[in-house]
Motif scaffolding. Structure first.
Motif, PDB file in Angstrom:
ATOM      1  N   THR A 119      -7.917   9.259 -12.721  1.00  0.00           N
ATOM      2  CA  THR A 119      -7.224   9.492 -11.341  1.00  0.00           C
ATOM      3  C   THR A 119      -6.098  10.681 -11.284  1.00  0.00           C
ATOM      4  O   THR A 119      -5.686  11.057 -10.388  1.00  0.00           O
ATOM      5  N   ASP A 120      -5.683  11.106 -12.553  1.00  0.00           N
ATOM      6  CA  ASP A 120      -4.747  12.059 -12.693  1.00  0.00           C
ATOM      7  C   ASP A 120      -5.406  13.510 -12.864  1.00  0.00           C
ATOM      8  O   ASP A 120      -4.793  14.410 -13.024  1.00  0.00           O
ATOM      9  N   VAL A 121      -6.739  13.725 -12.712  1.00  0.00           N
ATOM     10  CA  VAL A 121      -7.680  14.907 -12.775  1.00  0.00           C
ATOM     11  C   VAL A 121      -7.602  15.603 -11.438  1.00  0.00           C
ATOM     12  O   VAL A 121      -7.790  15.084 -10.225  1.00  0.00           O
TER      13      VAL A 121
ATOM     14  N   PRO B 254      -3.815   6.422  -4.694  1.00  0.00           N
ATOM     15  CA  PRO B 254      -3.100   7.551  -4.436  1.00  0.00           C
ATOM     16  C   PRO B 254      -1.894   7.408  -3.867  1.00  0.00           C
ATOM     17  O   PRO B 254      -1.611   6.959  -2.740  1.00  0.00           O
ATOM     18  N   HIS B 255      -0.810   8.045  -4.497  1.00  0.00           N
ATOM     19  CA  HIS B 255       0.477   8.130  -4.095  1.00  0.00           C
ATOM     20  C   HIS B 255       1.300   9.242  -4.542  1.00  0.00           C
ATOM     21  O   HIS B 255       1.021   9.918  -5.402  1.00  0.00           O
ATOM     22  N   VAL B 256       2.612   9.440  -3.913  1.00  0.00           N
ATOM     23  CA  VAL B 256       3.607  10.329  -4.619  1.00  0.00           C
ATOM     24  C   VAL B 256       4.667   9.645  -5.191  1.00  0.00           C
ATOM     25  O   VAL B 256       4.938   8.657  -4.710  1.00  0.00           O
TER      26      VAL B 256
ATOM     27  N   GLU C 280       0.887  -1.272  -0.002  1.00  0.00           N
ATOM     28  CA  GLU C 280      -0.108  -0.123  -0.264  1.00  0.00           C
ATOM     29  C   GLU C 280       0.920   1.261  -0.027  1.00  0.00           C
ATOM     30  O   GLU C 280       0.792   2.175   0.831  1.00  0.00           O
ATOM     31  N   ALA C 281       1.749   1.165  -0.999  1.00  0.00           N
ATOM     32  CA  ALA C 281       2.735   2.368  -1.023  1.00  0.00           C
ATOM     33  C   ALA C 281       2.145   3.652  -1.261  1.00  0.00           C
ATOM     34  O   ALA C 281       1.222   3.894  -1.764  1.00  0.00           O
ATOM     35  N   LYS C 282       2.562   4.633  -0.162  1.00  0.00           N
ATOM     36  CA  LYS C 282       2.316   5.970  -0.377  1.00  0.00           C
ATOM     37  C   LYS C 282       3.259   6.934  -1.119  1.00  0.00           C
ATOM     38  O   LYS C 282       3.097   7.941  -1.654  1.00  0.00           O
TER      39      LYS C 282
END
Length: 667
Positions: free
Chosen positions: A532-534, A267-269, A227-229
């Motif tokens: 998702t990129d909006v 969602p992640h960075v 569940e990488a953030k």
């Protein structure tokens, strides 16, 4: 912020399922045969060492125990053992010290067949020793004994050797053990570069074979299970500064990581770390960070005799010696900056506009200002220092001074303010938090700033100044569904802040203060189904009503607007121009809203209202060849000024009623 709950199987249970009393590899039967779990035993014919594939327990699911990760999970994808320590530190050490869960995945075995032949080293034992060196380096960074639990975990159907640090089970290392390009056979690099999807790369220990897609499946599954953030990868498109070319394995690993990152939809960075080419840049880590970084690397280097050939040791890891570049890299950490992410435009108290971007080589925020209010010339770039991969959000405080907000790579919100308007800036101040979106700030009716972020649990959080121009209170959640975008915020005609954000169901949601500078009401869905990129963008009509703009799934501009009664109209498409990135909105001299986008062809296209508070006209092609929009804002003369970054990396400006773009300078 509330702790994030992860997968069902706690790590403590996983460790009990496969605990290994010896932290090093467990020798298997030297006579050969099959190891447990279906792995074939392998004795390299050209090795004098007596190791084989070890009999390690299989665990079907690896998960973090609830509350273990401090709401933060970092995954690092690297080509070789030592890439992480040289190019991704101090980020790794910082994440470990802040109790993040840290997963580092090594794509190659780091076997270096030709290098070991040159120095007469045991080829097979060499890469095993490098893994041992990484384990001790991470134990040192964690401040715990070098004792590890060794297990096999299955990711996307592949058995992956995994080491879990017993004294800090937040830390784990995974080894895919593919061949590096400085070796014979099918390498990790060959898999990425080949046009043959059936090409197979056996691992150094013969425990797995990988096609290109299977590697991507494993990496994506690691991100999902963890569940990488925060996802850290190597530079996918390095520029050669100086004379040292980039290692092709670094590039291939970066591109494998990038492809897996794009397939991972939570969602992640994402952070890209530069590699060899950081050596020509100025020092940008602190002395304490350097000592931690070089100490971890020296710990590793004791296991890697090619660091200081032919005898090994760490004597060459010193300035001025043959291996001095290891020290030079240890004084630096730089990022590959995504120039398509744009920047920010703000207005100084005297009316001059200021543009903010991240320097594509400096990895720090840069500021450029008009030399006179409403003027046509701009200053040189000023470096605001810091070490960030994304541009800041910049707003005015009550006294007119600017405040810039950033998100650190460890997920905390940072703020830096002008000491005097248009003058020097203070230091970066840590506002805390554990966030996965760029912070967005706005001034509320009483003059205090409020900063908005998406937490790692997907919820929206705010933090407010205790008084205009003053200190800060604590973080507070404002509820709502799970969100996936960065927020957008604006004051409405009633003096209330209104927030907009995309939720996991694809709809745009909004919530407003119940009164100026007051609490928050209930969330309302504005509907729609957006990618998702909006990220939503706001505009303000002349009468104070708000409009929200987004890029639709068809790449075209959509908007909704507040009605006079306070409700919302329906979604409406504004023409057929297709664009990339997010739109920028600003107000013209006559009170109309203008929205500009970067079209798929690279030109800037603009559309504006036909009159204040009115409908919309046709699109106008403003031309140019750009990679991103920086922002748009009226200057002291009232003209809307739009700034964009050209494909030549120069920042261009175009004012309302101008007939052409004017180049300023590259950041």
């Amino acid at each position: 912020m509330p702790r994030l709950r992860l997968l069902a199987l706690p790590l403590a249970t996983a460790l009990l399922l496969g605990a290994c009393s010896n932290p090093s590899d467990v020798p298997s039967n030297s006579a050969g045969g099959s190891a447990k779990g279906g792995l074939s035993a392998y004795m390299p014919s050209n090795s004098s060492s007596n190791f084989e594939i070890t009999s390690l327990p299989f665990v079907n699911s690896l998960s973090f125990a609830p509350d273990l990760c401090n709401d933060a999970q970092d995954v690092f994808f690297v080509a070789h053992q030592d890439d992480d320590l040289l190019f991704m530190n101090p980020d790794i050490a910082t994440a470990v010290s802040q109790n993040h869960c840290v997963v580092t995945v090594f794509l190659t075995a780091g076997d270096n067949e030709y290098g070991t032949q040159q120095y007469g080293l045991d080829y097979q034992q060499y890469w095993r020793n490098r893994e041992d060196g990484e384990r001790e380096a991470y134990a040192r960074m964690s401040g715990v004994p070098n004792t590890w639990t060794q297990q096999i975990y299955t990711f996307a159907g592949k058995a992956i050797r995994t080491s879990v640090l017993q004294g800090n089970p937040r830390v784990r290392l995974m080894f895919l053990r593919m061949r590096e390009s400085n070796s014979s056979g099918v390498s990790m690099r060959a898999l990425w570069e080949s046009s043959d999807p059936t090409l197979v790369a056996p691992t150094m220990d013969n425990s797995n074979t990988f096609t290109r897609q299977q590697v991507l499946n494993v990496l994506t599954n690691v991100l999902t299970v963890s569940e990488a953030k925060y996802v850290h990868i190597q530079d996918t498109a390095p520029i050669v500064y100086g004379t040292r070319s980039e290692h092709p394995d670094h590039i291939a690993a970066g591109r494998f990581g990038e492809a897996a990152d794009k397939a991972y939809t939570a969602p992640h960075v994402t952070v890209q770390h530069r590699d060899y080419n950081i050596g020509v840049e100025p020092y940008n880590v602190t002395t304490d960070q350097f000592n931690t970084k070089v100490g971890a690397f020296k710990t590793y280097a004791n296991y890697d005799p090619i660091i200081c050939p032919p005898s090994g040791g760490v004597g060459c890891v010193a300035p001025g010696e043959s291996g001095g570049f290891y020290v030079e890299w240890s004084w630096r950490q730089y990022f590959h900056v995504d120039v398509t992410q744009g920047g920010s435009v703000a207005r100084l108290a005297d009316g001059r506009l200021a543009a903010f971007v991240i320097g594509d080589r400096s990895s720090s925020p840069l500021k450029m200002v008009q030399t006179t209010p409403g003027g046509s010339t701009w200053s040189a770039w000023e470096d605001l220092r810091g070490n960030y991969p994304a541009p800041p959000t910049v707003v005015n405080m009550a006294d007119g001074r600017l405040a810039a907000f950033e998100r650190s790579n460890s997920g905390q919100v940072m703020v830096k303010t002008e000491v005097s308007s248009g003058g020097a800036w203070g230091d970066w101040v840590n506002l805390g938090g554990v966030v996965s979106s760029i912070p967005v700030a706005a001034q509320q009716a009483n003059g205090t700033l409020v900063v908005f972020v998406r937490g790692n649990d997907g919820q929206m959080y705010i933090k407010s100044q205790l008084a205009p121009n003053g200190g800060w209170g604590g973080w507070a959640g404002i509820g709502g569904p799970k969100f996936t975008s960065s927020p957008a915020v604006a004051l409405d005609r009633f003096g209330r802040l209104v927030l907009f954000v995309r939720a996991s169901d694809g709809a745009i949601y909004t919530v407003s203060q119940s009164a100026p500078s007051g609490g928050w009401g209930a969330w309302q869905s504005l509907g729609g189904s957006f990618g998702t990129d909006v990220h939503p963008v706001t505009g303000r009509d002349q009468d104070g009503r708000l409009e929200v703009f987004v890029r639709g799934s068809d790449g075209k501009l959509y908007h909704r607007w507040q009605t006079p009664s306070g409700g919302w109209g329906g979604w409406s498409k504004l023409g057929d121009v297709q664009f990339t990135g997010s739109p920028v909105a600003g107000s013209n001299q006559d009170g109309t809203i203008a929205v500009s986008v970067r079209s798929v062809g690279g030109s800037v296209q603009s559309i504006k209202q036909t009159g204040p508070n009115g409908g919309w006209g046709d699109w106008s092609n403003l031309g140019g060849s750009f990679v991103s929009l920086i922002g748009a804002m009226p200057d002291a003369s009232g003209r809307l000024m739009t700034l964009a970054r050209g494909t030549d990396n120069i920042i261009y400006r175009r004012g309302q009623n101008d007939t052409a773009w004017t180049g300023l300078q590259a950041p």
